[in-house]
Design an enzyme around this catalytic site. Structure first.
Site, PDB file in Angstrom:
ATOM      1  N   GLY A   1       0.800  -1.214   0.000  1.00 45.96           N
ATOM      2  CA  GLY A   1       0.000   0.000   0.000  1.00 45.96           C
ATOM      3  C   GLY A   1       0.831   1.262   0.000  1.00 45.96           C
TER       4      GLY A   1
ATOM      5  N   PRO B   1      -5.091   8.021  -3.612  1.00 43.03           N
ATOM      6  CA  PRO B   1      -5.966   8.610  -4.637  1.00 43.03           C
ATOM      7  C   PRO B   1      -5.393   9.871  -5.287  1.00 43.03           C
ATOM      8  CG  PRO B   1      -7.279   7.893  -2.774  1.00 43.03           C
ATOM      9  CD  PRO B   1      -5.843   7.708  -2.373  1.00 43.03           C
TER      10      PRO B   1
ATOM     11  N   GLY C   1      -7.364  -7.288 -37.922  1.00 47.52           N
ATOM     12  CA  GLY C   1      -8.598  -6.637 -38.351  1.00 47.52           C
ATOM     13  C   GLY C   1      -9.670  -6.702 -37.273  1.00 47.52           C
TER      14      GLY C   1
ATOM     15  N   GLU D   1       4.169   1.469 -11.643  1.00 46.97           N
ATOM     16  CA  GLU D   1       5.596   1.408 -11.292  1.00 46.97           C
ATOM     17  C   GLU D   1       6.373   2.543 -11.949  1.00 46.97           C
ATOM     18  OE1 GLU D   1       5.947  -0.569  -9.043  1.00 46.97           O
ATOM     19  OE2 GLU D   1       4.647  -2.297  -9.346  1.00 46.97           O
TER      20      GLU D   1
END
Length: 387
Positions: free
Chosen positions: A133, A137, A342, A366
């Protein structure tokens, strides 16, 4: 016909053990992962709990680390594994990167012996899932501006804040959380279920759908003193973990590119347009030739950086150069291959657009392409242009 590997004689640059590791993982990926990945992507799910123990049994989690159940493999071996996993899907390589290069590396490098003994063996086995972590935000490219706080309360710590775009976050058993304390940036081990800690899976993604991504919230999360990583001081600690993860991307992104190119060549050889194979047209061959050269030269750079890393001599700007080059080459190849397929190229019957969508994230996480350009610019000129 020759492959890109044959065109550049890449296998001649690898040791027998490196080729064996690569081929073992490629076989596993083909039999266990590839048959299901399109469905995982379409459904926006990924069986982390089911697959992690299998990856652990193969020694792919924290494979570059030594001790605590980790195999201590070389950087090149790790890179080749990332290449084979990402040839299936970037989300699968992300699981391995976040588990080993971020969460496990943070504990291995900065944790106490007790923390290492408690967490690393289970994480290496894949029975314990970790997450990392750092991103918030409002703070991605500038992690030093993080607002998550850690405040002393007696002998405990109290965490408040939030994190975003956290791979494995909602399924992990332990999250390495970086927070601003009175004496600078510190790392903490936050077990799942800790009061005040919530993790919610992020939905509506158009990229990395075969991967678990979460938003984390910390509301008065009380942790004991021994939850802190004692050797992690300052922003250099999490950034060193990010450098480990970036190294895996140097190889990994090229696995996605290789899968796209292989698919485009096979398609062009069998697809008939105006009564002859698409591969027989000069425009198609020009595209394929250019992509093969781009992929081969990028793989040579990746291998060179792996050798430098194995000598213990790699520099952060070299990792930035590799990550920038591989991610840009890979997404360019994916987009060009889509043109060869395609309309068929936009379906999940073929992996090309799935890879292209994933590589949009790889280009960003990263360290964005722009950040790595500035890292290289600073290394070349001595002038910092971040602010």
């Amino acid at each position: 016909m020759v492959t890109v590997a044959e065109l550049f004689a890449l296998d001649s640059l690898l040791e027998p053990t490196e080729r064996q590791v690569r081929d073992t993982v490629a076989d596993f990926a083909a039999k266990v992962l590839r048959p299901h990945v399109a469905d995982w992507f379409e459904q926006g799910t990924f069986p982390v709990r089911e697959l992690a123990p299998e990856l652990g049994r193969m020694g792919l989690l924290g494979m570059h680390l030594h001790g605590y159940g980790c195999p201590g493999s070389s950087a090149v071996e790790y890179g080749l594994v990332c290449q084979e996993l990402e040839a299936v899907d970037s989300g699968i390589r992300s699981l391995v990167s976040v588990q080993g290069s971020l969460a496990m590396t943070a504990i291995h490098a900065f944790g106490s012996e007790e923390q290492k003994q408690q967490w690393l063996p289970g994480m290496a086995a894949g029975t314990t899932i970790g997450s990392f972590g750092l991103t918030e935000p409002d703070f991605g490219s500038d992690p030093g501006g993080m607002r998550t706080r850690a405040v002393r309360s007696g002998s405990d710590w109290v965490l408040d804040g939030s994190k975003m775009w956290i791979t494995n976050g909602s399924v992990s058993d332990v999250t390495v959380v970086w927070a601003r304390a009175e004496d600078g940036i510190r790392g903490f081990l936050v077990p799942a279920g800790t009061p005040g800690f919530t993790a919610s899976e992020m939905q509506r993604k158009l990229s990395l759908r075969a991967s678990v991504t979460a938003q984390l919230s910390f509301d008065g999360v009380r942790l004991p003193a021994d939850a802190m990583l004692p050797e992690a001081r300052g922003l250099a600690a999490p950034l060193s973990c990010l450098s480990e993860a970036r190294f895996g991307i140097i190889f990994g992104a090229l696995g996605a590119a290789r899968d796209c190119l292989t698919t485009a060549i096979e398609y062009a050889r069998t697809r008939e347009v105006f009564e002859k194979p698409l591969a027989a047209y000069q425009l198609t061959q020009a595209k394929l030739a250019d992509m093969a050269v781009e992929l081969g030269t990028a793989q040579l750079l990746a291998l060179q950086l792996g050798r430098v890393k194995d000598r213990g001599e790699i520099r952060n700007e070299q990792v930035s150069a590799g990550k920038l080059n591989s991610s840009r080459v890979a997404i360019s190849i994916a987009r060009q291959c889509r043109t060869i397929l395609g309309a068929n190229g936009i379906t999940l019957d073929y992996p090309v657009l799935r890879h292209a969508n994933n590589l949009e994230s790889v280009l960003t996480y990263e360290g964005t392409a722009e950040v790595h350009q500035l890292v290289l610019g600073q290394a070349l000129t001595g002038e910092k242009a971040f602010r």
